[in-house]
Design an enzyme around this catalytic site. Structure first.
Site: not given
Ligand code: UT7
Length: 368
Positions: A112, A251, A281
């Site tokens: 990225c 980005h 993204n």
């Molecule tokens: O360009 C570089 C590439 N990389 C990135 O940009 C990634 C950077 N990371 C992110 O953008 C975020 O970490 C994500 C969008 C991937 C995830 O967001 P988050 O706020 O960090 O969520 P989390 O992983 O802490 O998950 C929170 C909860 C979890 O459930 P529990 O354990 O609290 O019950 C996940 O299982 O949300 C759940 N979850 C979802 N729920 C609905 C994770 N993905 C999803 C989903 N829909 N798609």
């Protein structure tokens, strides 16, 4: 004063078929509200053509915007981590298609951060007198590496291409400072083991190796800290502060990452450009597509101080501080379009879903 590298043209190519949050609700356990709240994304694009086709059209549009002919170019640099094949490079294929017979050509992979790394390279080449007119293209066909039943990754990424022309100038405009860096010890947080997007890219490769793996939360933290620190270093090198910045073009990784990084820099949202909602993204393509949208929307004025900042797989990061030149409108418009398609998003994702199905036998079937 020596030459500087200034933006004189911009363009983008957005594939027509959208994958909406409602579509994703049919693919995995997710919902529109969660995706919008956590990422700012409503929709992303799935390309029906090769990334090279997207790159070519974005490149032609940027050349027309700059009022240049392909023969005028000294260099074509393509930032991508999803090349169609490994050799020849995407840049070399574009050089041939455009007839840019005087241009050198190579690809650069900094995930990225690829567009920022490319701009850093071009700045050095222009300032040293090695090149005068350069076409930089960022392009990705990321949907190939998405397992659409893995909700932790598939909601974020989309396909697209953006292009920018940099020219040497003696004027008081252009790139003022550069900061690029990497930390390979954190590379394991974002991995795609096998790649090559042409044809049926899945043939002969185990699904675990072709799908993107990342540690979302770890990457999130690295991104916010990394972007803010890199942007601060670039501003200091330019002898400027966050107050001097007219527009940040970051980005487009995740709206929350952008907001958090901007808060750390003390830059309010009015000075931050975002187009993530419709495109997702798009890795190396995101900044040049955003530059194109910002310029076309009249968000860039002569002499504006613009901050580009990115982070990505590697882990890599980078920031550029530049002064926008006099050109705020395109010289010309390239009228070409992508070949039309009748394909639905489900048609385009069919081989992908079939390939990753063995990893998800415990999940209910996809509701197309
Ligand atoms: O360009 C570089 C590439 N990389 C990135 O940009 C990634 C950077 N990371 C992110 O953008 C975020 O970490 C994500 C969008 C991937 C995830 O967001 P988050 O706020 O960090 O969520 P989390 O992983 O802490 O998950 C929170 C909860 C979890 O459930 P529990 O354990 O609290 O019950 C996940 O299982 O949300 C759940 N979850 C979802 N729920 C609905 C994770 N993905 C999803 C989903 N829909 N798609």
């Amino acid at each position: 004063m020596g030459k500087k590298a200034v933006v004189t043209g911009w363009g983008k190519c957005v594939p027509p078929v959208a994958l909406t949050n409602a579509d994703l609700e049919r693919l995995c356990e997710t919902d529109n509200d969660w995706i919008v709240e956590r990422t700012g994304i409503h929709s992303r694009r799935i390309s029906h053509v090769e990334g090279t086709d997207l790159a070519e059209l974005a490149g032609r549009r940027a050349l027309a915007s700059a009022g240049l002919e392909p023969e005028d170019l000294d260099l074509i640099l393509v930032a991508t981590c999803t090349p169609e094949i490994l050799c020849p490079s995407v840049a070399a294929m574009i050089q041939e298609r455009l007839g840019a017979v005087n241009a050198a050509a190579f690809d650069l992979n900094a995930a990225c951060s690829g567009f920022v790394y490319s701009t850093a390279n071009v700045t050095g080449m222009i300032e040293s007198g090695f090149a005068e007119r350069v076409l930089v293209i960022g392009v990705e066909k990321l949907h190939i590496a998405m397992d659409y039943r893995d909700r932790s990754t598939c909601i974020l990424f989309g396909d697209g291409a953006g292009a920018t022309v940099y020219e040497a100038t003696d004027a008081d405009a252009g790139v003022l400072s550069v900061d690029i860096g990497a930390d390979g010890s954190k590379g394991h947080t974002m991995v795609v083991q096998a790649m090559g997007t042409k044809g049926d890219p899945y043939w002969g490769k185990p699904p675990e190796e072709t799908r993107l793996y990342f540690e979302g939360q770890a990457v999130f933290k690295i991104a916010v800290q990394g972007i803010a620190a890199s942007a601060a270093r670039a501003l200091e090198r330019a002898g400027l502060t966050a107050e001097d910045v007219d527009l940040v073009i970051p980005h487009q990784a995740n709206a929350r990452i952008i907001d958090a990084a901007a808060r750390r820099l003390d830059i309010e949202s009015e000075r931050v450009f975002m187009n993530i909602q419709d495109l997702g993204n798009t890795a190396a393509a995101s900044i040049p597509m955003a530059i194109s949208d910002a310029a076309d929307a009249g968000r860039l004025k002569p002499g504006d101080v613009v901050l580009l900042t990115a982070f990505g797989g590697g882990i890599t990061w980078g920031s550029i501080v530049m002064k926008w030149g006099d050109r705020v409108e395109s010289v010309g418009v390239h009228e070409g379009e992508l070949p039309a398609t009748d394909a639905t998003v489900w048609d385009l994702l069919e081989s992908n879903l079939e390939f990753y199905a063995p990893l998800h036998e415990d999940q209910p079937p996809v509701r197309r």
